[in-house]
Motif scaffolding. Sequence first.
Motif, PDB file in Angstrom:
ATOM      1  N   ASP A 112      78.701  -4.645   5.652  1.00  0.00           N
ATOM      2  CA  ASP A 112      78.329  -3.082   5.844  1.00  0.00           C
ATOM      3  C   ASP A 112      77.582  -2.786   7.085  1.00  0.00           C
ATOM      4  N   LEU A 113      76.567  -3.585   7.517  1.00  0.00           N
ATOM      5  CA  LEU A 113      76.097  -3.514   8.612  1.00  0.00           C
ATOM      6  C   LEU A 113      76.983  -3.315   9.773  1.00  0.00           C
ATOM      7  N   ARG A 114      78.105  -4.135   9.747  1.00  0.00           N
ATOM      8  CA  ARG A 114      78.900  -3.981  10.991  1.00  0.00           C
ATOM      9  C   ARG A 114      79.924  -2.840  10.871  1.00  0.00           C
ATOM     10  N   ASN A 115      80.081  -2.626   9.752  1.00  0.00           N
ATOM     11  CA  ASN A 115      81.124  -1.584   9.662  1.00  0.00           C
ATOM     12  C   ASN A 115      80.370  -0.208   9.766  1.00  0.00           C
ATOM     13  N   PHE A 116      79.292   0.079   9.360  1.00  0.00           N
ATOM     14  CA  PHE A 116      78.368   1.002   9.698  1.00  0.00           C
ATOM     15  C   PHE A 116      78.171   1.290  11.385  1.00  0.00           C
ATOM     16  N   LEU A 117      77.892   0.305  12.219  1.00  0.00           N
ATOM     17  CA  LEU A 117      77.698   0.375  13.499  1.00  0.00           C
ATOM     18  C   LEU A 117      78.917   1.019  13.972  1.00  0.00           C
ATOM     19  N   ALA A 118      79.855   0.254  13.733  1.00  0.00           N
ATOM     20  CA  ALA A 118      81.490   0.807  14.291  1.00  0.00           C
ATOM     21  C   ALA A 118      81.586   2.102  13.745  1.00  0.00           C
ATOM     22  N   ALA A 119      81.424   2.565  12.659  1.00  0.00           N
ATOM     23  CA  ALA A 119      81.507   4.006  12.446  1.00  0.00           C
ATOM     24  C   ALA A 119      80.445   4.984  12.860  1.00  0.00           C
ATOM     25  N   SER A 120      79.504   4.598  13.328  1.00  0.00           N
ATOM     26  CA  SER A 120      78.605   5.378  14.110  1.00  0.00           C
ATOM     27  C   SER A 120      78.691   5.877  15.360  1.00  0.00           C
ATOM     28  N   ASP A 121      79.982   4.802  16.072  1.00  0.00           N
ATOM     29  CA  ASP A 121      80.030   5.179  17.477  1.00  0.00           C
ATOM     30  C   ASP A 121      81.268   6.131  17.494  1.00  0.00           C
ATOM     31  N   THR A 122      81.571   6.782  16.512  1.00  0.00           N
ATOM     32  CA  THR A 122      82.829   7.679  16.546  1.00  0.00           C
ATOM     33  C   THR A 122      82.448   8.984  15.731  1.00  0.00           C
ATOM     34  N   TYR A 123      83.074  10.072  15.757  1.00  0.00           N
ATOM     35  CA  TYR A 123      83.032  11.146  14.874  1.00  0.00           C
ATOM     36  C   TYR A 123      84.344  11.841  14.350  1.00  0.00           C
ATOM     37  N   ASP A 124      84.662  11.477  13.114  1.00  0.00           N
ATOM     38  CA  ASP A 124      85.751  11.820  12.398  1.00  0.00           C
ATOM     39  C   ASP A 124      85.597  11.645  11.024  1.00  0.00           C
ATOM     40  N   GLU A 125      86.572  12.240  10.179  1.00  0.00           N
ATOM     41  CA  GLU A 125      86.342  12.218   8.903  1.00  0.00           C
ATOM     42  C   GLU A 125      86.347  10.642   8.411  1.00  0.00           C
ATOM     43  N   ALA A 126      87.110   9.746   8.714  1.00  0.00           N
ATOM     44  CA  ALA A 126      87.088   8.320   8.329  1.00  0.00           C
ATOM     45  C   ALA A 126      85.804   7.710   8.664  1.00  0.00           C
ATOM     46  N   SER A 127      85.319   8.052   9.953  1.00  0.00           N
ATOM     47  CA  SER A 127      84.070   7.488  10.096  1.00  0.00           C
ATOM     48  C   SER A 127      82.692   8.125   9.278  1.00  0.00           C
ATOM     49  N   LEU A 128      82.822   9.446   9.111  1.00  0.00           N
ATOM     50  CA  LEU A 128      81.763   9.681   8.114  1.00  0.00           C
ATOM     51  C   LEU A 128      82.032   9.199   6.759  1.00  0.00           C
ATOM     52  N   ALA A 129      83.176   8.958   6.312  1.00  0.00           N
ATOM     53  CA  ALA A 129      83.231   8.476   5.131  1.00  0.00           C
ATOM     54  C   ALA A 129      82.746   7.163   4.954  1.00  0.00           C
ATOM     55  N   THR A 130      82.972   6.280   6.062  1.00  0.00           N
ATOM     56  CA  THR A 130      82.319   4.929   6.139  1.00  0.00           C
ATOM     57  C   THR A 130      80.856   5.019   6.160  1.00  0.00           C
ATOM     58  N   LEU A 131      80.294   5.940   6.957  1.00  0.00           N
ATOM     59  CA  LEU A 131      78.703   6.065   6.988  1.00  0.00           C
ATOM     60  C   LEU A 131      78.171   6.424   5.604  1.00  0.00           C
ATOM     61  N   CYS A 132      78.990   7.156   4.744  1.00  0.00           N
ATOM     62  CA  CYS A 132      78.506   7.490   3.435  1.00  0.00           C
ATOM     63  C   CYS A 132      78.530   6.443   2.613  1.00  0.00           C
ATOM     64  N   SER A 133      79.563   5.703   2.598  1.00  0.00           N
ATOM     65  CA  SER A 133      79.667   4.664   1.698  1.00  0.00           C
ATOM     66  C   SER A 133      78.886   3.304   1.883  1.00  0.00           C
ATOM     67  N   THR A 134      78.684   2.972   3.235  1.00  0.00           N
ATOM     68  CA  THR A 134      77.993   1.902   3.679  1.00  0.00           C
ATOM     69  C   THR A 134      76.526   1.855   3.535  1.00  0.00           C
ATOM     70  N   TYR A 135      75.888   2.987   4.082  1.00  0.00           N
ATOM     71  CA  TYR A 135      74.452   3.087   4.175  1.00  0.00           C
ATOM     72  C   TYR A 135      73.856   3.540   2.585  1.00  0.00           C
ATOM     73  N   GLY A 136      73.396   2.216   1.983  1.00  0.00           N
ATOM     74  CA  GLY A 136      72.726   2.322   0.741  1.00  0.00           C
ATOM     75  C   GLY A 136      71.360   2.231   0.961  1.00  0.00           C
ATOM     76  N   GLY A 137      70.702   2.244   2.039  1.00  0.00           N
ATOM     77  CA  GLY A 137      69.266   2.335   2.183  1.00  0.00           C
ATOM     78  C   GLY A 137      68.799   1.688   3.331  1.00  0.00           C
ATOM     79  N   ASP A 138      67.486   1.349   3.625  1.00  0.00           N
ATOM     80  CA  ASP A 138      67.089   0.507   4.853  1.00  0.00           C
ATOM     81  C   ASP A 138      67.497  -0.546   4.949  1.00  0.00           C
ATOM     82  N   LEU A 139      67.586  -1.152   6.371  1.00  0.00           N
ATOM     83  CA  LEU A 139      68.231  -2.353   6.514  1.00  0.00           C
ATOM     84  C   LEU A 139      67.098  -3.319   5.850  1.00  0.00           C
ATOM     85  N   LEU A 140      67.642  -4.479   5.135  1.00  0.00           N
ATOM     86  CA  LEU A 140      66.982  -5.597   4.383  1.00  0.00           C
ATOM     87  C   LEU A 140      65.888  -4.906   3.524  1.00  0.00           C
ATOM     88  N   ALA A 141      66.113  -3.765   3.031  1.00  0.00           N
ATOM     89  CA  ALA A 141      64.900  -2.895   2.199  1.00  0.00           C
ATOM     90  C   ALA A 141      64.221  -4.139   1.222  1.00  0.00           C
TER      91      ALA A 141
END
Length: 258
Positions: A112-141
């Motif tokens: 999830d962390l690697r997917n989040f970083l890749a998605a945060s580098d772009t702005y489109d519908e696919a990257s936004l969907a990835t950000l929403c699905s991968t960010y479950g909370g703070d890192l190593l919470a």
Amino acid sequence: MENGSANAPPGPLVTLSMLGVCSLSSEKKVVGNVPSNFYRIASYLLLAGDTPIAPRQRISGLLWPEAQSESANANLRQSLVRIRRLQANCGFKLVEMNFSLVFLVPDRVDWDLRNFLAASDTYDEASLATLCSTYGGDLLADISASSAEFEDWMQEQRSRLRGQLMAQLARALDDNKISTELRTNCARKMLTVDPCNERAFQVLMEEAAGNGDLLRVQQLYERCERQLLNEFGVRSSSDTRQLYMRLSHGGQHSPLRS
């Protein structure tokens, strides 16, 4: 003729989650007793520099800064042995090491962390969907605290990742070119990170009104008011109140701009 799927690359061996609840799954089964330092070292290698490589001495000094050099190095060796055993048992490789370095290797890991970083580098519908699905909370919470040095570094990373997410979501909330469903999901995700974000409440109120659900509009508005009063002791802005009045009376509206 051969089936095209026969030549398709194999799917991921394991699923690794570090944003929010940390977990490792192999063949859709959660792996137990994952060493905490597996999560710490993997996240450090991915985030700390331009390349996912670090000297052993740097990692041992970060995780055990109070220990003598020999003790810190011994602690790291033990951690790396446990990590290597974990990876061998699950049949994958991610954290690898040699005499002087620890590094990440490409493997079939859905991370999830690697997917989040890749998605945060772009702005489109696919990257936004990835950000929403991968960010479950703070890192190593849910990982217990390590050394003060590591925790200071971790706090910086958590703030940076959260900021990247919020910047992309804030942009999406005012972007009428993306789908209504995705925009709504972005608003919901925004409220999990910033429960007082009025723009997210406005988007959700607009969506509820569009579906003819005036009760939901009222509930969202009242929730917004409670959040702001409880957190800051203030009411919502005039924009939010005016939007609520229009929507609650079935009035036409155009999306607000922040």
